[in-house]
Design an enzyme around this catalytic site. Structure first.
Site, PDB file in Angstrom:
ATOM      1  N   LYS A 154       0.847  -1.192   0.000  1.00 51.92           N
ATOM      2  CA  LYS A 154       0.000   0.000   0.000  1.00 51.92           C
ATOM      3  C   LYS A 154       0.884   1.243   0.000  1.00 51.92           C
ATOM      4  O   LYS A 154       1.894   1.290   0.708  1.00 51.92           O
ATOM      5  CB  LYS A 154      -0.880  -0.005   1.263  1.00 51.92           C
ATOM      6  CG  LYS A 154      -2.221   0.670   1.099  1.00 51.92           C
ATOM      7  CD  LYS A 154      -3.173  -0.106   0.200  1.00 51.92           C
ATOM      8  CE  LYS A 154      -4.631   0.112   0.539  1.00 51.92           C
ATOM      9  NZ  LYS A 154      -5.512  -0.743  -0.263  1.00 51.92           N
ATOM     10  N   THR A 160      -3.604  -5.757   0.339  1.00 55.53           N
ATOM     11  CA  THR A 160      -3.036  -4.427   0.596  1.00 55.53           C
ATOM     12  C   THR A 160      -3.889  -3.685   1.621  1.00 55.53           C
ATOM     13  O   THR A 160      -3.390  -2.824   2.336  1.00 55.53           O
ATOM     14  CB  THR A 160      -2.899  -3.601  -0.704  1.00 55.53           C
ATOM     15  OG1 THR A 160      -4.186  -3.242  -1.176  1.00 55.53           O
ATOM     16  CG2 THR A 160      -2.134  -4.366  -1.772  1.00 55.53           C
ATOM     17  N   ASP A 161      -5.159  -4.049   1.710  1.00 56.29           N
ATOM     18  CA  ASP A 161      -6.026  -3.441   2.727  1.00 56.29           C
ATOM     19  C   ASP A 161      -5.553  -3.817   4.134  1.00 56.29           C
ATOM     20  O   ASP A 161      -5.592  -2.999   5.057  1.00 56.29           O
ATOM     21  CB  ASP A 161      -7.476  -3.902   2.503  1.00 56.29           C
ATOM     22  CG  ASP A 161      -8.436  -3.093   3.351  1.00 56.29           C
ATOM     23  OD1 ASP A 161      -8.526  -1.868   3.144  1.00 56.29           O
ATOM     24  OD2 ASP A 161      -9.076  -3.680   4.247  1.00 56.29           O
ATOM     25  N   PHE A 169      29.894  31.026 -11.439  1.00 54.68           N
ATOM     26  CA  PHE A 169      30.081  29.884 -12.348  1.00 54.68           C
ATOM     27  C   PHE A 169      30.897  30.352 -13.542  1.00 54.68           C
ATOM     28  O   PHE A 169      30.411  31.101 -14.382  1.00 54.68           O
ATOM     29  CB  PHE A 169      28.732  29.303 -12.798  1.00 54.68           C
ATOM     30  CG  PHE A 169      28.892  28.002 -13.542  1.00 54.68           C
ATOM     31  CD1 PHE A 169      29.484  26.897 -12.933  1.00 54.68           C
ATOM     32  CD2 PHE A 169      28.471  27.878 -14.861  1.00 54.68           C
ATOM     33  CE1 PHE A 169      29.646  25.705 -13.613  1.00 54.68           C
ATOM     34  CE2 PHE A 169      28.629  26.686 -15.546  1.00 54.68           C
ATOM     35  CZ  PHE A 169      29.215  25.598 -14.916  1.00 54.68           C
ATOM     36  N   ARG A 205      25.847  35.473  -9.301  1.00 57.85           N
ATOM     37  CA  ARG A 205      24.564  35.037  -9.864  1.00 57.85           C
ATOM     38  C   ARG A 205      23.625  34.631  -8.735  1.00 57.85           C
ATOM     39  O   ARG A 205      24.045  34.506  -7.577  1.00 57.85           O
ATOM     40  CB  ARG A 205      24.768  33.848 -10.823  1.00 57.85           C
ATOM     41  CG  ARG A 205      25.273  32.602 -10.131  1.00 57.85           C
ATOM     42  CD  ARG A 205      25.305  31.392 -11.051  1.00 57.85           C
ATOM     43  NE  ARG A 205      25.756  30.198 -10.329  1.00 57.85           N
ATOM     44  CZ  ARG A 205      25.768  28.980 -10.831  1.00 57.85           C
ATOM     45  NH1 ARG A 205      25.382  28.760 -12.072  1.00 57.85           N
ATOM     46  NH2 ARG A 205      26.183  27.951 -10.109  1.00 57.85           N
ATOM     47  N   VAL A 213      27.248  24.365  -8.373  1.00 59.34           N
ATOM     48  CA  VAL A 213      26.391  23.455  -7.602  1.00 59.34           C
ATOM     49  C   VAL A 213      27.200  22.203  -7.244  1.00 59.34           C
ATOM     50  O   VAL A 213      27.134  21.706  -6.107  1.00 59.34           O
ATOM     51  CB  VAL A 213      25.127  23.084  -8.417  1.00 59.34           C
ATOM     52  CG1 VAL A 213      24.304  22.024  -7.690  1.00 59.34           C
ATOM     53  CG2 VAL A 213      24.281  24.328  -8.689  1.00 59.34           C
ATOM     54  N   GLN A 214      27.989  21.721  -8.217  1.00 59.30           N
ATOM     55  CA  GLN A 214      28.770  20.500  -7.998  1.00 59.30           C
ATOM     56  C   GLN A 214      29.681  20.638  -6.780  1.00 59.30           C
ATOM     57  O   GLN A 214      29.724  19.762  -5.904  1.00 59.30           O
ATOM     58  CB  GLN A 214      29.629  20.194  -9.247  1.00 59.30           C
ATOM     59  CG  GLN A 214      28.858  19.620 -10.428  1.00 59.30           C
ATOM     60  CD  GLN A 214      28.300  20.682 -11.383  1.00 59.30           C
ATOM     61  OE1 GLN A 214      28.034  21.815 -10.993  1.00 59.30           O
ATOM     62  NE2 GLN A 214      28.091  20.298 -12.640  1.00 59.30           N
ATOM     63  N   ASN A 246      19.173  23.055 -10.557  1.00 55.77           N
ATOM     64  CA  ASN A 246      19.678  24.431 -10.597  1.00 55.77           C
ATOM     65  C   ASN A 246      18.548  25.263 -11.197  1.00 55.77           C
ATOM     66  O   ASN A 246      18.301  25.220 -12.396  1.00 55.77           O
ATOM     67  CB  ASN A 246      20.961  24.496 -11.443  1.00 55.77           C
ATOM     68  CG  ASN A 246      21.656  25.850 -11.331  1.00 55.77           C
ATOM     69  OD1 ASN A 246      21.217  26.712 -10.562  1.00 55.77           O
ATOM     70  ND2 ASN A 246      22.715  26.030 -12.094  1.00 55.77           N
ATOM     71  N   HIS A 276      17.019  28.233 -12.552  1.00 51.24           N
ATOM     72  CA  HIS A 276      17.659  29.413 -13.146  1.00 51.24           C
ATOM     73  C   HIS A 276      16.815  30.673 -12.988  1.00 51.24           C
ATOM     74  O   HIS A 276      15.583  30.642 -13.136  1.00 51.24           O
ATOM     75  CB  HIS A 276      17.921  29.168 -14.629  1.00 51.24           C
ATOM     76  CG  HIS A 276      18.764  27.953 -14.889  1.00 51.24           C
ATOM     77  ND1 HIS A 276      20.020  27.782 -14.334  1.00 51.24           N
ATOM     78  CD2 HIS A 276      18.525  26.840 -15.621  1.00 51.24           C
ATOM     79  CE1 HIS A 276      20.509  26.623 -14.725  1.00 51.24           C
ATOM     80  NE2 HIS A 276      19.622  26.021 -15.500  1.00 51.24           N
TER      81      HIS A 276
HETATM   82  O1  LIG Z   1      26.652  25.261 -10.899  1.00 50.65           O
HETATM   83  C1  LIG Z   1      26.482  25.025 -12.107  1.00 50.65           C
HETATM   84  N1  LIG Z   1      26.851  23.812 -12.624  1.00 50.65           N
HETATM   85  C2  LIG Z   1      26.694  23.503 -13.949  1.00 50.65           C
HETATM   86  O2  LIG Z   1      27.058  22.373 -14.380  1.00 50.65           O
HETATM   87  C3  LIG Z   1      26.118  24.475 -14.777  1.00 50.65           C
HETATM   88  N2  LIG Z   1      25.825  24.497 -16.111  1.00 50.65           N
HETATM   89  C4  LIG Z   1      25.244  25.704 -16.352  1.00 50.65           C
HETATM   90  O3  LIG Z   1      24.825  26.069 -17.490  1.00 50.65           O
HETATM   91  N3  LIG Z   1      25.186  26.462 -15.222  1.00 50.65           N
HETATM   92  C5  LIG Z   1      25.728  25.713 -14.219  1.00 50.65           C
HETATM   93  N4  LIG Z   1      25.911  25.966 -12.908  1.00 50.65           N
END
Ligand SMILES: O=c1[nH]c(=O)c2[nH]c(=O)[nH]c2[nH]1
Length: 305
Positions: free
Chosen positions: A13, A61-62, A163, A180, A235-236, A262, A264
């Site tokens: 469930k 499942t009940d 970035f 940004r 971000v990575q 991400n 935008h």
């Molecule tokens: O932090 C980011 N990682 C990316 O891989 C990426 N690619 C992108 O166009 N902007 C960003 N920003």
């Protein structure tokens, strides 16, 4: 010979919901709540129900739904990791033909709030989409995998994110930036090292010690603090740093995964009006497409020892 063969199956469930109130033993006015959504899936000797229309092994499942709700009434559901272990062991103990149980519990974020500087005893704010989740896979052999997570914690910083230095080719239009907007819906998962937790029957004791709440609070705090304080290169890089910090802070965590969109925000072009927007003030929240960046981080071999 039969034309087809069943290669895998599981059933149960999903979306079983309850709200449970906990009253303080000495002052019943002081209360806590858990609003939860539960998934339970069973594996085992159910093949004949698929291949021969023989329903005899099926625990309906009940019944699975009733069990979740009765266990919510009769056992402690704080924290959700304890309740997941209770549900998992119940199905394995009760039905000899069940060989594996998947449990996922999603907890809404109800938080107490202040009135005239005083934290209210039994009034709560629902903090939007953010969820606390735990996922358990438990097998009759005793092996289990337990992980917990934060999902849909939406954050934004209006500066302190960069970035640049990325691969540039004939398909590149993106301009490098040292300032940004960075925004995401945090999905962070930390998996527990079963060897360090011990038997699944040990989870309740660990829950009493506050371990699971502490790791949750630590992961959330590290995520929010690093998001705010780090001048992000990408971000990575930021997600990797968050995961590393959680591993450093929580010994029982085996690995940490992040999945971060991400989201935008593009600077608007006002040149048609003769207006400069180089002071980075007005942006367009672009609903799609979004970047999507994922990673899993574990302890390096040296640090496992
Ligand atoms: O932090 C980011 N990682 C990316 O891989 C990426 N690619 C992108 O166009 N902007 C960003 N920003």
């Amino acid at each position: 010979m039969a034309y087809s063969t069943l290669t895998s199956s599981t059933y149960g469930k999903d979306n079983v919901k309850f709200l449970k109130v906990k009253k303080n033993a000495t002052n019943p006015e002081v209360q806590d709540v858990i609003e939860a959504t539960v998934l339970v899936l069973l594996e085992g000797a159910f093949d004949q129900s698929y291949t021969d229309a023989d329903n005899s092994p099926i625990v309906p499942t009940d019944t699975v739904k009733n069990t979740i709700l009765v266990l919510a009434k009769t056992t402690d559901v704080w924290p959700i990791e304890r309740f997941a272990a209770k549900i998992g062991t119940h199905f394995i103990e009760k039905y000899a033909h069940v060989s594996g149980v998947t449990v996922k519990i999603t907890q809404d974020k109800w938080s107490k709030y202040n009135v005239n500087g005083k934290l209210q005893a039994h009034s709560f704010i629902h903090e939007g989409a953010e969820k606390r989740i735990t996922s358990l896979y438990y097998k009759r052999s005793g092996d289990y995998k337990l992980s917990s997570s934060i999902k849909d914690l939406t954050v934004l910083k209006s500066t302190g994110s960069q970035f640049h230095g990325y691969n540039v080719c004939d398909f590149t239009t993106l301009k490098p930036t040292t300032d940004r907007i960075l925004s995401t819906d945090v999905d962070s998962v930390w998996s527990f090292d079963s060897k360090k937790l011990g038997s699944i029957y040990n989870i309740s004791k660990l829950a009493d010690s506050g371990l699971f709440d502490k790791v949750y609070e630590t992961a959330r705090e590290i995520t929010l603090n690093r998001f705010a304080l780090e001048n992000s290169a990408s971000v990575q890089a930021t997600m990797y740093n968050m995961a590393t910090e959680i591993l450093q802070a929580a010994e029982v965590v085996q690995d940490v995964s992040y999945s971060l969109p991400n989201k935008h925000y593009f600077l608007m072009d006002f040149s048609w009006k003769g207006l400069s927007n180089t002071d980075d003030q007005v942006f367009y929240p672009s609903p799609h497409p979004n970047g999507l960046i994922k990673c899993t981080v574990a302890r390096s071999v040296k640090n496992k020892l």
